[in-house]
Scaffold this motif. Structure first.
Motif, mmCIF file in Angstrom:
data_model
loop_
_atom_site.group_PDB
_atom_site.id
_atom_site.type_symbol
_atom_site.label_atom_id
_atom_site.label_comp_id
_atom_site.label_asym_id
_atom_site.label_seq_id
_atom_site.Cartn_x
_atom_site.Cartn_y
_atom_site.Cartn_z
ATOM 1 N N ASP A 21 1.413 -0.649 -0.125
ATOM 2 C CA ASP A 21 -0.318 0.147 0.120
ATOM 3 C C ASP A 21 0.590 0.934 -0.717
ATOM 4 O O ASP A 21 2.101 0.904 0.026
ATOM 5 N N GLU A 22 0.316 2.180 -0.006
ATOM 6 C CA GLU A 22 0.986 3.654 -0.301
ATOM 7 C C GLU A 22 1.230 3.927 0.835
ATOM 8 O O GLU A 22 3.065 4.428 0.872
ATOM 9 N N ALA A 23 1.241 4.033 1.687
ATOM 10 C CA ALA A 23 1.724 4.167 3.003
ATOM 11 C C ALA A 23 3.223 3.639 3.090
ATOM 12 O O ALA A 23 4.178 3.984 3.680
ATOM 13 N N THR A 24 2.841 2.352 3.577
ATOM 14 C CA THR A 24 4.341 1.396 3.327
ATOM 15 C C THR A 24 5.191 1.862 2.209
ATOM 16 O O THR A 24 6.396 2.074 3.062
ATOM 17 N N ALA A 26 5.341 5.031 1.155
ATOM 18 C CA ALA A 26 5.895 6.507 1.824
ATOM 19 C C ALA A 26 6.786 6.252 2.808
ATOM 20 O O ALA A 26 8.344 7.091 3.039
ATOM 21 N N ALA A 27 6.797 5.082 3.832
ATOM 22 C CA ALA A 27 7.666 5.048 5.310
ATOM 23 C C ALA A 27 8.948 4.266 3.680
ATOM 24 O O ALA A 27 9.796 4.910 4.564
ATOM 25 N N GLU A 28 8.992 3.541 3.422
ATOM 26 C CA GLU A 28 9.773 2.947 2.545
ATOM 27 C C GLU A 28 11.109 4.213 1.823
ATOM 28 O O GLU A 28 12.241 4.322 2.147
ATOM 29 N N GLU A 30 10.555 7.193 3.154
ATOM 30 C CA GLU A 30 11.360 8.460 4.139
ATOM 31 C C GLU A 30 12.499 7.446 4.959
ATOM 32 O O GLU A 30 13.113 8.580 4.475
#
Length: 137
Positions: A21-24, A26-28, A30
């Protein structure tokens, strides 16, 4: 941390996060951006930052084109591949289509122009195959 180590990590993450998913993602991005910021060499750090920024595309692949030019180019490639007639007529059709695709690429949105232009590689291969076939006849 150096560029080669970061690049290896980007590739490993891109394989590991297929269909994430996008949140995962995005966290990577970052996390990897923070690692890239630690690279002491300015040029390598900038390369690493650019590489990390491409991670979402590495994971999902390039977005399909949505412009009118992309749609027309896709249709034209199909037309070239399915053209009937003599070998010479098919070559003429394919050459005309290759020119049209190049024009479409030039007028397409920047994010799609390269993709549209690469469609010509299929048409160019077709032209080459038809020319070889014509020489055999």
């Amino acid at each position: 941390m150096d560029y080669e180590a970061l690049n290896a990590e980007v590739l490993a993450v891109s394989d590991r996060l297929r269909n994430a998913d996008e949140a995962t993602v995005a966290a990577e991005v970052e996390r990897l951006t923070a690692l890239a910021a630690e690279i002491p060499d300015d040029f390598s750090r900038m390369r690493a930052m650019a590489r990390v920024a491409k991670l979402p595309e590495l994971i999902s692949g390039p977005a399909l084109g949505q412009s009118e030019q992309y749609e027309k180019a896709t249709h034209l490639v199909g037309t070239a591949m399915s053209a009937d007639g003599t070998t010479e007529e098919r070559i003429a059709v394919a050459e005309r289509i290759a020119s049209e695709i190049a024009e479409l690429a030039a007028s397409a949105p920047p994010r799609e122009s390269g993709t549209i232009l690469r469609m010509n590689s299929s048409v160019a291969r077709l032209i080459q195959e038809l020319r070889e076939q014509s020489q055999e006849d």
